[in-house]
Design an enzyme around this catalytic site. Structure first.
Site, PDB file in Angstrom:
ATOM      1  N   GLY A 144     -14.228  -6.766  -0.090  1.00 48.15           N
ATOM      2  CA  GLY A 144     -13.471  -7.904  -0.559  1.00 48.15           C
ATOM      3  C   GLY A 144     -13.245  -9.092   0.461  1.00 48.15           C
ATOM      4  O   GLY A 144     -14.386  -9.158   1.684  1.00 48.15           O
ATOM      5  N   ASN A 145     -12.163  -9.908   0.711  1.00 51.52           N
ATOM      6  CA  ASN A 145     -11.940 -10.862   1.795  1.00 51.52           C
ATOM      7  C   ASN A 145     -10.793 -11.375   1.883  1.00 51.52           C
ATOM      8  O   ASN A 145      -9.633 -10.755   1.266  1.00 51.52           O
ATOM      9  CB  ASN A 145     -12.942 -12.378   1.155  1.00 51.52           C
ATOM     10  CG  ASN A 145     -12.616 -12.896  -0.026  1.00 51.52           C
ATOM     11  OD1 ASN A 145     -11.390 -13.389  -0.140  1.00 51.52           O
ATOM     12  ND2 ASN A 145     -13.411 -12.874  -0.850  1.00 51.52           N
ATOM     13  N   ARG A 146     -10.542 -12.141   2.691  1.00 51.36           N
ATOM     14  CA  ARG A 146      -8.842 -12.396   3.261  1.00 51.36           C
ATOM     15  C   ARG A 146      -8.132 -13.426   2.335  1.00 51.36           C
ATOM     16  O   ARG A 146      -7.093 -13.781   2.686  1.00 51.36           O
ATOM     17  CB  ARG A 146      -8.863 -12.660   4.697  1.00 51.36           C
ATOM     18  CG  ARG A 146      -9.368 -11.534   5.576  1.00 51.36           C
ATOM     19  CD  ARG A 146      -9.169 -11.572   7.003  1.00 51.36           C
ATOM     20  NE  ARG A 146      -9.959 -12.887   7.495  1.00 51.36           N
ATOM     21  CZ  ARG A 146      -9.258 -13.839   7.947  1.00 51.36           C
ATOM     22  NH1 ARG A 146      -7.843 -14.029   7.937  1.00 51.36           N
ATOM     23  NH2 ARG A 146     -10.013 -14.976   8.635  1.00 51.36           N
TER      24      ARG A 146
ATOM     25  N   ALA B  99     -12.000 -17.519  -3.415  1.00 49.35           N
ATOM     26  CA  ALA B  99     -13.259 -17.096  -2.483  1.00 49.35           C
ATOM     27  C   ALA B  99     -13.922 -16.103  -2.970  1.00 49.35           C
ATOM     28  O   ALA B  99     -13.544 -14.687  -3.169  1.00 49.35           O
ATOM     29  CB  ALA B  99     -12.322 -16.372  -1.142  1.00 49.35           C
TER      30      ALA B  99
END
Ligand code: PMT
Length: 414
Positions: free
Chosen positions: A212-214, A279
């Site tokens: 995943g990402n932030r 994102a």
């Protein structure tokens, strides 16, 4: 911004949730609205008119015979207040007030004003759960809904009696959201479908782990609010979010890049404006494990990754045939060579505008409440904006979208 200069008539009736409405009156006033409070006699038993007067800095009305201030004694208070309002909020609204409004009684100042008030009505009920569920109240609510009245809540929770159930007034924040949406409903994006992607994606490694990402989704959610406040019909296609979906926005959950791609393509033919703020993962594990990967089985783990579909690039391709979306906006999140990479995306993905953020700056990009962006448009010099809150960035982006939409349609007409 949408509240700036707006005249809001706030009808307050007798319920314990009134203490939250003092906060609401204060927030509306701080947002730039002129708030005129009208209280029922019962409401004054919970909170003195002086409290509302202090937070709104304006006279509070209770008595139907009370002349309005500023030397305008000749005008009748209920006609003047009703006619000048942009929005009529009733919070908390008791079962009794809802019944009187549904049946057109005019036996106090609040109900008399209601009969003369052509502005949109927003009602936030608060009562015991059995009163809310009663056939009489539900029939009264149905009458008002049929007339175009908007209701927010009630929700489930602790009630004044100590019991739990549906009847609790929504929080002031939600009333504010609904108020903003109603005030903006005839705005420049009225009748337009705006689709926004937001948040990050999660690409499964096994049933419990993912890549995943932030992204918190804050930027995408702020855009959804700003578009809604200009009257748009907004669809938010989102992965996991750390902030709630705004009131009046239709949410479609898409956890992976593939799911977000499919959700976006499905809605494309009915989309006027598409904004890619999500994102999206560029790679995903090629073969996610069916069972949880056990550490006892290996000393190291190598995961083969494959490319995900590029949603915006596909939108850019399809719009050539579909003629839709009319306007497409992308984001660029970069740690170096921001403008060069963003320019490349503008052209390669066939976008009208790119909002480029330098995510190496601590006050911009992922998860924080502010953003420092540079705007890129075709045949225009890059335009750096100062450090702004994500809400301000969103409002300014939507203003640009309105201009782009007019330009595109102007070109089509010509
Ligand atoms: O959510 P927040 O915490 O508020 O943070 C906001 C944000 C930093 C996530 C947001 O402002 C932002 O910059 N989003 C885009 C991040 C990104 O993935 O940028 P990119 O340069 O990799 O992608 C360029 C554009 O293509 C983006 O509009 C992206 O949504 C889109 N894209 C990317 C990959 C892919 N497979 N499909 C896409 O559509």
């Amino acid at each position: 911004m949408i509240l700036e200069g707006k005249r809001i008539l706030l009808g307050v009736t007798g319920g314990i949730a009134i203490y939250k409405v003092v906060h609401l009156a204060s927030r509306l006033t701080q947002g730039g609205a002129q708030v005129d409070v009208v209280m029922t006699e019962a409401a004054t038993r919970f909170v003195a008119p002086m409290t509302f007067q202090a937070v709104t800095q304006r006279a509070v009305y209770v008595d139907p015979w009370q002349p309005i201030p500023d030397g305008e004694h000749a005008r009748i208070a209920h006609v003047h207040l009703a006619r000048s309002a942009d929005l009529f909020i009733i919070a908390p609204a008791t079962a009794n007030t809802i019944a009187r409004l549904a049946h057109g009684l005019a036996d106090d100042l609040l109900s008399s004003i209601a009969l003369s008030c052509a502005a949109p009505w927003l009602i936030a009920p608060a009562m015991e759960s059995h009163m809310w569920a009663s056939p009489a109240t539900q029939a009264n609510v149905a009458i008002l809904r049929d007339r175009g009245v908007t209701f927010v809540g009630p929700v489930a929770g602790h009630l004044a009696s100590g019991a739990k159930g549906v009847g609790r007034m929504v929080e002031p924040e939600e009333i504010m959201e609904a108020a903003r949406a109603l005030l903006g409903r005839n705005g420049p994006l009225a009748g337009r479908r705006v689709v926004i992607t937001a948040g990050g994606t999660r690409e499964p490694i096994d049933p419990v782990r993912y890549i995943g990402n932030r992204s918190s989704g804050k930027m995408g959610v702020a855009l959804a609010q700003a578009a809604r406040d200009l009257g748009a019909d907004v669809v938010l296609i989102h992965g996991p979010l750390q902030v709630p979906v705004p009131w009046g926005v239709e949410a479609r959950y898409a956890e992976t890049a593939q799911a977000m791609y499919e959700a976006t393509m499905a809605i494309l033919p009915e989309t006027d404006v598409l904004i890619g703020a999500a994102a999206v993962a560029d790679f995903r594990p090629a073969e996610p494990a069916a069972d949880k990967v056990k550490k006892e089985e290996a000393q190291e783990l190598v995961i083969r990754l494959v490319r995900t579909p590029d949603i915006l690039a596909e939108v850019g391709r399809r719009r050539r045939e579909l003629g839709r979306p009319r306007v497409v906006v992308g984001f660029a999140a970069e740690t170096r060579d921001l403008i060069a990479y963003a320019q490349e995306k503008l052209h390669a993905k066939n976008l009208d505008m790119v909002v480029a953020n330098d995510i190496s700056a601590p006050d911009a990009g992922f998860a924080v409440d502010t953003n420092r962006v540079t705007i890129l448009r075709r045949e225009r010099e890059p335009e750096p904006w100062p450090l702004l809150s994500k809400d301000e960035v969103a409002e300014r982006v939507m203003q640009e979208v309105v201009v782009l939409l007019r330009q595109t349609e102007g070109m089509d007409d010509g």
